[in-house]
Design a protein around this motif. Sequence first.
Motif, PDB file in Angstrom:
ATOM      1  N   ASP A 102      32.031   4.125  -7.392  1.00  0.00           N
ATOM      2  CA  ASP A 102      32.795   2.887  -8.239  1.00  0.00           C
ATOM      3  C   ASP A 102      31.614   1.699  -8.318  1.00  0.00           C
ATOM      4  OD1 ASP A 102      34.104   0.778  -9.069  1.00  0.00           O
ATOM      5  OD2 ASP A 102      36.009   1.302  -7.925  1.00  0.00           O
ATOM      6  N   TRP A 103      31.039   1.734  -9.328  1.00  0.00           N
ATOM      7  CA  TRP A 103      29.866   0.670  -9.438  1.00  0.00           C
ATOM      8  C   TRP A 103      30.347  -0.737  -9.612  1.00  0.00           C
ATOM      9  CZ3 TRP A 103      25.619   2.661  -8.039  1.00  0.00           C
ATOM     10  CH2 TRP A 103      25.491   4.154  -8.246  1.00  0.00           C
ATOM     11  N   HIS A 104      31.484  -0.868 -10.137  1.00  0.00           N
ATOM     12  CA  HIS A 104      32.306  -2.034 -10.139  1.00  0.00           C
ATOM     13  C   HIS A 104      32.506  -2.780  -8.756  1.00  0.00           C
ATOM     14  CE1 HIS A 104      34.412  -5.615 -11.527  1.00  0.00           C
ATOM     15  NE2 HIS A 104      35.492  -5.355 -10.935  1.00  0.00           N
ATOM     16  N   ALA A 105      32.944  -1.833  -8.007  1.00  0.00           N
ATOM     17  CA  ALA A 105      33.336  -2.192  -6.704  1.00  0.00           C
ATOM     18  C   ALA A 105      31.970  -2.499  -5.845  1.00  0.00           C
ATOM     19  CB  ALA A 105      34.058  -1.260  -5.826  1.00  0.00           C
ATOM     20  N   ILE A 106      31.056  -1.715  -6.003  1.00  0.00           N
ATOM     21  CA  ILE A 106      29.987  -1.747  -5.234  1.00  0.00           C
ATOM     22  C   ILE A 106      29.224  -3.222  -5.676  1.00  0.00           C
ATOM     23  CG2 ILE A 106      27.535  -0.827  -5.018  1.00  0.00           C
ATOM     24  CD1 ILE A 106      28.721   2.143  -5.396  1.00  0.00           C
ATOM     25  N   TRP A 107      29.142  -3.539  -6.958  1.00  0.00           N
ATOM     26  CA  TRP A 107      28.566  -4.620  -7.264  1.00  0.00           C
ATOM     27  C   TRP A 107      29.279  -5.834  -6.727  1.00  0.00           C
ATOM     28  CZ3 TRP A 107      24.214  -6.531  -8.883  1.00  0.00           C
ATOM     29  CH2 TRP A 107      24.347  -7.885  -9.448  1.00  0.00           C
ATOM     30  N   LYS A 108      30.569  -5.648  -6.766  1.00  0.00           N
ATOM     31  CA  LYS A 108      31.462  -6.923  -6.159  1.00  0.00           C
ATOM     32  C   LYS A 108      30.929  -7.098  -4.591  1.00  0.00           C
ATOM     33  CE  LYS A 108      35.797  -7.392  -6.687  1.00  0.00           C
ATOM     34  NZ  LYS A 108      37.267  -7.120  -6.716  1.00  0.00           N
ATOM     35  N   ASP A 109      30.823  -5.955  -4.000  1.00  0.00           N
ATOM     36  CA  ASP A 109      30.356  -5.871  -2.502  1.00  0.00           C
ATOM     37  C   ASP A 109      28.915  -6.691  -2.272  1.00  0.00           C
ATOM     38  OD1 ASP A 109      32.636  -5.126  -1.192  1.00  0.00           O
ATOM     39  OD2 ASP A 109      31.594  -3.023  -0.856  1.00  0.00           O
ATOM     40  N   ILE A 110      28.150  -6.522  -3.262  1.00  0.00           N
ATOM     41  CA  ILE A 110      26.727  -6.902  -3.228  1.00  0.00           C
ATOM     42  C   ILE A 110      26.791  -8.417  -3.464  1.00  0.00           C
ATOM     43  CG2 ILE A 110      24.565  -6.892  -4.271  1.00  0.00           C
ATOM     44  CD1 ILE A 110      24.772  -3.823  -4.915  1.00  0.00           C
ATOM     45  N   VAL A 111      27.678  -8.955  -4.399  1.00  0.00           N
ATOM     46  CA  VAL A 111      27.770 -10.074  -4.787  1.00  0.00           C
ATOM     47  C   VAL A 111      28.357 -11.083  -3.494  1.00  0.00           C
ATOM     48  CG1 VAL A 111      28.798 -11.983  -6.122  1.00  0.00           C
ATOM     49  CG2 VAL A 111      27.483  -9.810  -7.052  1.00  0.00           C
ATOM     50  N   LYS A 112      29.340 -10.227  -3.058  1.00  0.00           N
ATOM     51  CA  LYS A 112      30.265 -11.252  -2.224  1.00  0.00           C
ATOM     52  C   LYS A 112      29.956 -11.167  -0.599  1.00  0.00           C
ATOM     53  CE  LYS A 112      34.372 -11.334  -5.433  1.00  0.00           C
ATOM     54  NZ  LYS A 112      35.747 -11.191  -5.451  1.00  0.00           N
ATOM     55  N   ARG A 113      29.514  -9.902  -0.349  1.00  0.00           N
ATOM     56  CA  ARG A 113      29.115  -9.784   1.006  1.00  0.00           C
ATOM     57  C   ARG A 113      27.599  -9.875   1.476  1.00  0.00           C
ATOM     58  NH1 ARG A 113      32.957  -4.534   3.047  1.00  0.00           N
ATOM     59  NH2 ARG A 113      34.906  -5.324   1.748  1.00  0.00           N
ATOM     60  N   PRO A 114      27.304 -10.720   2.195  1.00  0.00           N
ATOM     61  CA  PRO A 114      25.870 -11.063   2.154  1.00  0.00           C
ATOM     62  C   PRO A 114      25.379 -10.162   3.078  1.00  0.00           C
ATOM     63  CG  PRO A 114      27.347 -13.033   2.818  1.00  0.00           C
ATOM     64  CD  PRO A 114      28.227 -11.935   2.559  1.00  0.00           C
ATOM     65  N   TYR A 115      25.870  -9.393   3.966  1.00  0.00           N
ATOM     66  CA  TYR A 115      25.098  -8.119   4.731  1.00  0.00           C
ATOM     67  C   TYR A 115      24.742  -6.954   3.667  1.00  0.00           C
ATOM     68  CZ  TYR A 115      29.309  -5.210   5.052  1.00  0.00           C
ATOM     69  OH  TYR A 115      30.634  -4.385   4.775  1.00  0.00           O
TER      70      TYR A 115
END
Length: 208
Positions: A102-115
């Motif tokens: 789920d590339w949308h969810a992955i991108w959201k994780d990259i943007v929102k989660r610093p780790y």
Amino acid sequence: MGRTWLERLNYVLVLLLCLAPAAWLVWRTVQGDLGANPIETLIRQLGVWGLRLLIAGLCITPLARIFKKPRFIRFRRPVGLFAFGYILTHLSTYIGIDQYFDWHAIWKDIVKRPYITIGMLGFTLLLPLALTSFNAAIRKIGPKTWRRIHSLIYLIVPLGVTHYYLLVKADHRPPLIYGAIVALLLGWRVAAKWWPVAARAPRPSVQP
């Protein structure tokens, strides 16, 4: 000069040691021994072992120079490639099994989660090191450029430690211990220019 039988044996032992964590994780997976959240455990363990091997790779040059054993350097490449393999599997498991591509969810994780942001940055920087870890690449780009590219490891490993520290929610001791080891290794690199033991040791070649 060709390798002696003892050097070949040591090389095989290093490879087996690098493979051991993967075999252990496969065994735990088959036995259903990954806890209440097996996917999270698998992802984390793959990442931790990748970080451990990156740190082990950083230890090789100081040991080679301190003990005047330049042939130790030949272990740096396999250890580094195994570290990349664990980290690539760590990332692939997150993308394919945890997030189901789920590339949308992955991108959201990259943007929102610093780790995750830091982890992705570290992996991106690690890619050129893995792609140039072969004799053909070294000959093509030249030793000087090769050393410049591979000096990124001194940024990648601290990023990996930071990624691990931010990921952990409770016990921060392991990433702090790894951070202390990395700080010592980076300090050694700076001090080696003036440290007599390091200065007297033979300088290893690029190729193992």
